[in-house]
Design a protein around this motif. Structure first.
Motif, PDB file in Angstrom:
ATOM      1  N   ILE A 212      -0.987  15.100  -1.261  1.00 26.24           N
ATOM      2  CA  ILE A 212      -0.480  14.684  -0.023  1.00 26.24           C
ATOM      3  C   ILE A 212      -1.722  14.096   0.861  1.00 26.24           C
ATOM      4  O   ILE A 212      -1.871  14.634   1.766  1.00 26.24           O
ATOM      5  N   ARG A 213      -2.253  13.141   0.413  1.00 29.64           N
ATOM      6  CA  ARG A 213      -3.261  12.546   1.101  1.00 29.64           C
ATOM      7  C   ARG A 213      -3.521  10.974   0.643  1.00 29.64           C
ATOM      8  O   ARG A 213      -3.017  10.625  -0.340  1.00 29.64           O
ATOM      9  N   LEU A 214      -4.357  10.295   1.515  1.00 32.08           N
ATOM     10  CA  LEU A 214      -4.316   8.805   1.379  1.00 32.08           C
ATOM     11  C   LEU A 214      -5.744   8.476   0.436  1.00 32.08           C
ATOM     12  O   LEU A 214      -5.615   7.310  -0.029  1.00 32.08           O
ATOM     13  N   SER A 215      -6.673   9.351   0.406  1.00 28.56           N
ATOM     14  CA  SER A 215      -7.797   8.837  -0.371  1.00 28.56           C
ATOM     15  C   SER A 215      -8.269   7.591  -0.218  1.00 28.56           C
ATOM     16  O   SER A 215      -8.606   6.967  -1.381  1.00 28.56           O
ATOM     17  N   ASN A 216      -8.590   6.946   0.921  1.00 30.00           N
ATOM     18  CA  ASN A 216      -9.275   5.891   1.308  1.00 30.00           C
ATOM     19  C   ASN A 216      -8.530   4.884   0.797  1.00 30.00           C
ATOM     20  O   ASN A 216      -8.866   3.797   0.305  1.00 30.00           O
ATOM     21  N   PHE A 217      -7.085   4.889   0.964  1.00 30.79           N
ATOM     22  CA  PHE A 217      -6.125   3.799   0.273  1.00 30.79           C
ATOM     23  C   PHE A 217      -5.559   3.039   1.676  1.00 30.79           C
ATOM     24  O   PHE A 217      -4.778   3.844   2.261  1.00 30.79           O
ATOM     25  N   MET A 218      -5.940   1.549   1.923  1.00 34.89           N
ATOM     26  CA  MET A 218      -5.091   0.959   2.780  1.00 34.89           C
ATOM     27  C   MET A 218      -4.940   1.817   4.134  1.00 34.89           C
ATOM     28  O   MET A 218      -3.968   1.431   4.574  1.00 34.89           O
ATOM     29  N   LEU A 219      -6.243   2.179   4.514  1.00 34.29           N
ATOM     30  CA  LEU A 219      -6.024   3.195   5.940  1.00 34.29           C
ATOM     31  C   LEU A 219      -5.365   2.070   7.106  1.00 34.29           C
ATOM     32  O   LEU A 219      -4.588   2.706   7.780  1.00 34.29           O
ATOM     33  N   TRP A 220      -6.024   1.004   7.368  1.00 30.76           N
ATOM     34  CA  TRP A 220      -5.419   0.079   8.473  1.00 30.76           C
ATOM     35  C   TRP A 220      -4.041  -0.283   8.224  1.00 30.76           C
ATOM     36  O   TRP A 220      -3.103  -0.270   8.905  1.00 30.76           O
ATOM     37  N   GLN A 221      -3.640  -0.960   6.981  1.00 33.43           N
ATOM     38  CA  GLN A 221      -2.325  -1.330   6.520  1.00 33.43           C
ATOM     39  C   GLN A 221      -1.443  -0.370   6.569  1.00 33.43           C
ATOM     40  O   GLN A 221      -0.067  -0.740   6.828  1.00 33.43           O
ATOM     41  N   LEU A 222      -1.567   0.822   6.341  1.00 32.99           N
ATOM     42  CA  LEU A 222      -0.466   1.720   6.434  1.00 32.99           C
ATOM     43  C   LEU A 222      -0.218   2.612   7.643  1.00 32.99           C
ATOM     44  O   LEU A 222       0.364   3.585   7.608  1.00 32.99           O
ATOM     45  N   ALA A 223      -0.791   2.059   8.787  1.00 33.40           N
ATOM     46  CA  ALA A 223      -0.509   2.641  10.096  1.00 33.40           C
ATOM     47  C   ALA A 223       0.872   3.101  10.305  1.00 33.40           C
ATOM     48  O   ALA A 223       0.952   3.942  11.153  1.00 33.40           O
ATOM     49  N   TYR A 224       1.528   1.973  10.220  1.00 32.37           N
ATOM     50  CA  TYR A 224       3.076   2.286  10.474  1.00 32.37           C
ATOM     51  C   TYR A 224       4.150   2.650   9.364  1.00 32.37           C
ATOM     52  O   TYR A 224       5.380   2.618   9.401  1.00 32.37           O
ATOM     53  N   SER A 225       3.571   2.652   7.982  1.00 32.73           N
ATOM     54  CA  SER A 225       4.438   2.750   6.993  1.00 32.73           C
ATOM     55  C   SER A 225       4.972   4.238   6.882  1.00 32.73           C
ATOM     56  O   SER A 225       4.475   5.079   7.403  1.00 32.73           O
ATOM     57  N   GLU A 226       6.321   4.017   6.018  1.00 29.35           N
ATOM     58  CA  GLU A 226       7.001   5.389   5.737  1.00 29.35           C
ATOM     59  C   GLU A 226       5.953   5.876   4.503  1.00 29.35           C
ATOM     60  O   GLU A 226       5.743   5.332   3.374  1.00 29.35           O
TER      61      GLU A 226
END
Ligand code: V0D
Length: 259
Positions: A212-226
């Motif tokens: 359950i983590r982002l691991s440095n993936f699209m940090l900016w782009q995922l700001a509003y994603s589900e």
């Protein structure tokens, strides 16, 4: 006894219930951009006492299936995290094997992607990739550049913090050169300096294998994603799982719109 699932298969190998599910999902807006962290290939292999590369190979077959379904659903962009900048730390034999997968994948499936009007793209640092890997990908990008179906975007040697730092450096450089004024810099302008400049932000992020983590993936782009997480390992990920994730997305949109 025959049951509906095993007996009523059409040529497309779609059970009627799966097809019904697809038709129902298509009645509501589907996420335009889906991003997936395809995790759990090594774990899948370990469970079967197979080498890790066997898990990667099985995962590659799932990429094909999920791309086909995404295209069929009318998803506009599918971004798949195939290799992170951290993955170079793995044993050399494993890295060498991974770097052959784009060639194997495209050697087998490029004709099919062209047939299905899919456009192949890539984000990530091309410089460090072996020549043979890059050549195969660039050939696929070129041969599919005029297609207007699904954009199949591979994140390969991609890291989000490095992407943001690089974007910042180029912003500063353009300011210095007078191409950009500090006052003009806003979120939209900054986005145009990222590797995803010509893509919209993902609407839905899926991560498999229980992390359950982002691991440095699209940090900016995922700001509003589900976000949608599952314990299913990537090689075990099936059409039904993508449909489940999209249904969850549609239910959240419906509830959100309801208030
Ligand atoms: C291994 C699971 C397809 C994740 C999927 C180099 C790890 C299978 C590609 C691919 C990988 C990449 C670019 C392209 C066409 C196909 C791929 C890598 C790993 C890392 F243009 N699967 N795949 N690339 N795996």
């Amino acid at each position: 006894m025959f049951n509906k699932l095993t007996f009523w298969k059409n040529q497309n190998n779609t059970s009627s219930t799966l097809r019904e599910k697809i038709e129902n999902i298509k009645k509501l807006p589907v996420p335009e951009h889906v991003a997936i962290i395809m995790d759990g290939n090594g774990r899948w292999a370990k469970k079967r006492s197979l080498p890790r590369i066997a898990g990667h190979h099985e995962g590659m077959k799932v990429v094909r299936k999920i791309s086909k379904l995404s295209n069929r659903l009318g998803i506009k962009t599918l971004t798949l995290y195939a290799f992170s900048t951290e993955n170079w730390k793995r044993p050399k034999t494993e890295v060498d094997y991974l770097m052959k997968l784009p060639e194997e994948f495209l050697g087998t499936f490029l004709p099919e992607l062209i047939e299905e009007n899919v456009q192949v793209k890539m984000i990530g640092y091309k410089e460090q990739l072996p020549n043979h890997t890059l050549r195969a990908i660039e050939k696929a990008i070129d041969k599919t550049k005029d297609n207007d179906g699904l954009v199949l975007n591979f994140a390969l040697n991609y890291g989000s913090r490095a992407e943001i730092i690089d974007a910042t450096k180029r912003v500063l450089n353009d300011c210095k050169k007078g191409i950009l004024n500090e006052e003009e810099l806003n979120e939209e302008v900054f986005s145009s300096y990222l590797m995803t400049s010509n893509l919209q932000d993902p609407d839905l992020l899926i991560r498999t294998s229980g992390e359950i983590r982002l691991s440095n993936f699209m940090l900016w782009q995922l700001a509003y994603s589900e976000f949608w997480f599952t314990d299913v390992l990537w090689p075990d990920f099936r059409d039904q799982h993508l449909l489940e994730a999209i249904e969850a997305y549609q239910n959240r949109q419906r509830r959100f719109g309801g208030i």
